[in-house]
Design an enzyme around this catalytic site. Structure first.
Site, PDB file in Angstrom:
ATOM      1  N   GLY A  24      -9.026  -8.856   0.288  1.00  0.00           N
ATOM      2  CA  GLY A  24      -8.539  -9.749   1.338  1.00  0.00           C
ATOM      3  C   GLY A  24      -7.472 -10.740   0.922  1.00  0.00           C
ATOM      4  CE  LYS A  36     -17.429 -19.501   7.997  1.00  0.00           C
ATOM      5  NZ  LYS A  36     -17.707 -18.846   9.268  1.00  0.00           N
ATOM      6  N   GLY A  67     -12.220  -4.566   2.099  1.00  0.00           N
ATOM      7  CA  GLY A  67     -13.651  -4.262   2.169  1.00  0.00           C
ATOM      8  C   GLY A  67     -14.146  -3.376   1.029  1.00  0.00           C
ATOM      9  NE  ARG A  78      -4.317  -1.494   1.908  1.00  0.00           N
ATOM     10  CZ  ARG A  78      -5.241  -1.808   2.810  1.00  0.00           C
ATOM     11  NH1 ARG A  78      -5.081  -1.431   4.075  1.00  0.00           N
ATOM     12  NH2 ARG A  78      -6.309  -2.478   2.467  1.00  0.00           N
TER      13      ARG A  78
HETATM   14  C1  3PG Z   1      -8.491  -1.930   5.045  1.00  0.00           C
HETATM   15  O1  3PG Z   1      -7.494  -2.387   5.623  1.00  0.00           O
HETATM   16  O2  3PG Z   1      -9.295  -2.653   4.423  1.00  0.00           O
HETATM   17  C2  3PG Z   1      -8.685  -0.451   5.035  1.00  0.00           C
HETATM   18  O3  3PG Z   1      -7.563   0.196   5.517  1.00  0.00           O
HETATM   19  C3  3PG Z   1      -9.940  -0.075   5.796  1.00  0.00           C
HETATM   20  O4  3PG Z   1      -9.816  -0.439   7.130  1.00  0.00           O
HETATM   21  P1  3PG Z   1     -11.108  -0.643   8.041  1.00  0.00           P
HETATM   22  O5  3PG Z   1     -11.763  -1.918   7.554  1.00  0.00           O
HETATM   23  O6  3PG Z   1     -10.621  -0.743   9.441  1.00  0.00           O
HETATM   24  O7  3PG Z   1     -12.011   0.535   7.810  1.00  0.00           O
END
Ligand code: 3PG
Ligand code: MG
Length: 399
Positions: free
Chosen positions: A357, A200, A380, A39
Site C-alpha cells: 500500500g 491503524k 494485499g 507495475r
Molecule cells: C492490487 O492492486 O493490490 C492487486 O492488483 C489486487 O487487486 P484486488 O485487491 O482488487 O484483488
C-alpha cells in the site's frame, strides 16, 4: 514456500507457442491515463524475454473491481497502449478475454508478438474461480506463466484455476519478489528488524503477531503506535487511537516478550492541532502531548533510537509510514529512517525489503525507492505474506 518447487520457463523451447502470461496491469489511472507505471515497468523484461524467444504472448490481467460486467472505466485498453510504449513494440488488444473475440486476436499473433486481453473480471467466473471460465481461458494458450505476485493472494480463475489446465510456470518478476521476501523473513541475515507503521493497528494485528515470532526488533510508528502507548497508560490527547484494540496491543507485547523480540515505540513526537499540511507543530516527549495536540510524526529522539536499531541489523523489512508523510512537514520521521535504510543498503550492510500500500508512495516521496534491495508493488498480497499466509496464486504454481 519451497522455492525449488516453482518452475520457470528457462530452457524451454517457446518458439511459436502461445504463452498465457498473467500480469498485474492494475496500475493507478488518472483521467484515463496510467499515472504510475511501476507495475508495468516490472514486467517489461519478462515480456521481452518471451517475445525474443519467439513465443506468441497473450497477456491476461484483472483491472479494478468491476461489479456488473464490462464497463469502459475498467477497460484494459488504455493500459495496453501504455504497455506498448514501454515494451517498444505494438501490442494487440482483444475486446474480450475468452471466446471468438479473444481467439481471433490470439490466432493472428505471430511468433514474438504480444496481445493484451480485456479485463478478466468482466466475467463473474474470474473471481468465482469457475472451472468452465478457467478452461475457456486455458484454451487460448499452450502454457501459462504467472508473473503477478501482487494478485497472488486471490484464488481466481486467472491466478489459480487455470493452472489445472496448462503446464504452469513462475515468471521472472514473481520469482524476484518471492526471493526478496524469503531473504527478508524466511531465511534472513540476522539480526533482523521490521519497521511497521500506518494509521491503524486494527488492520495489522495478524502481521504484528507473525513478525514478533520472526524478527529480532520490531519498530512501530505511525498512528498504530498510539494504541500501544495508550494501552500502557500514556496520555495522547487528540491523537488517533483505537482503544478497543488495547487488548490486542498488549497481547502482541506479551508475545514479543515470549520470543525475545524487542519492540521499539516512539519516545517523542511531532504534534499539531490540525491535521493539515503546514499546520504549526512542536516536538514533545511522548509523555507530554499537550491537551489540544495530535501526534503526526515521530520526533528526533525516536528517529535517533530507531536509526541505531536499524544500523545494528543486517536485514530490514518495511511496511507503512511513521507519520502523516503526505502532509509536510510530517513526513520527516519516515524519510529519515528511509534514508538511513537506503544508505546502509547501498553500502552493502543491509538487505532492505519494503512493500504494501502506502509504503511505496512513502519511499517514493523520500526519493529512495531505487536504493532498497527490493520494493514490492504488491498491496494485499504483500500484507498477507507478512501475516504468514499461503498465497493461492503461488501455491497453485508449486503443486
Ligand atoms: C492490487 O492492486 O493490490 C492487486 O492488483 C489486487 O487487486 P484486488 O485487491 O482488487 O484483488
Ligand atoms: Mg487493491
Amino acid at each position: 514456500m519451497d522455492l525449488t518447487k516453482l518452475k520457470t520457463t528457462e530452457g524451454l523451447d517457446l518458439s511459436g507457442k502461445r504463452v498465457l502470461y498473467r500480469a498485474d496491469l492494475n496500475a493507478p489511472m488518472q483521467d484515463g491515463k496510467v499515472s504510475d507505471a511501476t507495475r508495468l515497468q516490472r514486467i517489461v523484461e519478462g515480456l521481452h524475454d518471451l517475445s525474443q524467444r519467439g513465443a506468441r504472448v497473450v497477456v491476461l490481467s484483472h483491472f479494478g473491481r468491476p461489479k456488473a460486467g464490462p464497463d469502459k472505466e475498467n477497460s484494459l485498453k488504455p493500459v495496453a497502449e501504455e504497455l506498448s510504449r514501454l515494451v517498444g513494440q505494438p501490442v494487440q488488444f482483444a475486446a474480450d478475454c475468452i471466446g471468438p473475440a479473444a481467439s481471433e486476436v490470439v490466432d493472428a499473433l505471430r511468433p514474438g508478438s504480444i496481445a493484451v486481453l480485456e479485463n478478466t473480471r468482466f466475467h463473474p467466473g474470474e473471481t468465482k474461480n469457475d472451472p468452465e471460465f478457467s478452461a475457456a481461458l486455458a484454451k487460448l494458450g499452450d502454457l501459462y506463466v504467472n508473473d503477478a505476485f501482487s494478485a497472488a493472494h486471490r484464488a481466481h480463475a486467472s491466478t489459480s484455476g487455470i493452472t489445472k489446465h496448462l503446464p504452469s510456470y513462475a515468471g521472472p518478476e514473481l520469482m524476484r519478489e518471492i526471493s526478496a521476501l524469503k531473504a527478508a523473513l524466511e531465511d534472513p541475515k540476522r539480526p533482523t528488524a521490521a519497521v511497521v507503521g500506518g494509521a491503524k493497528v486494527s488492520t495489522k494485528i495478524p502481521i504484528l503477531l507473525n513478525l514478533v515470532s520472526k524478527v529480532d526488533k520490531l519498530i512501530i510508528g505511525g498512528g498504530m503506535a498510539n494504541t500501544f502507548l495508550q494501552s500502557m497508560g500514556v496520555f495522547l490527547a487528540q491523537s488517533l487511537v483505537e482503544p478497543e484494540f488495547h487488548y490486542q496491543a498488549r497481547e502482541i507485547m506479551v508475545a514479543a516478550k515470549g520470543t525475545g523480540c524487542q519492540i521499539v515505540l516512539p519516545k517523542d513526537a511531532v504534534v499539531a492541532r490540525e491535521f493539515k499540511s503546514g499546520a504549526p507543530s512542536e516536538t514533545v516527549s511522548i509523555h507530554k502531548v499537550p491537551m489540544e495536540g495530535m501526534i503526526l510524526d515521530i520526533g528526533p529522539a525516536s528517529i535517533e533510537e530507531m536509526t541505531g536499531v536499524i544500523k545494528a541489523c543486517r536485514t530490514l523489512l518495511w511496511n507503512g509510514p511513521m507519520g502523516a508523510f503526505e502532509l509536510a512537514p510530517f513526513g520527516e520521521g519516515t524519510f529519515a529512517l528511509a534514508r538511513v535504510a537506503a544508505s546502509l543498503t547501498k553500502s552493502g550492510a543491509l538487505v532492505s525489503v519494503a512493500g504494501g500500500g502506502d509504503t511505496v508512495a512513502a519511499l517514493n516521496a523520500a526519493g529512495v525507492t531505487d536504493d532498497f534491495t527490493y520494493v514490492s508493488t504488491a498491496g494485499g498480497a504483500f500484507l498477507e505474506w507478512l501475516e504468514g499466509k499461503e498465497l493461492p496464486g503461488v501455491a497453485a504454481l508449486a503443486s
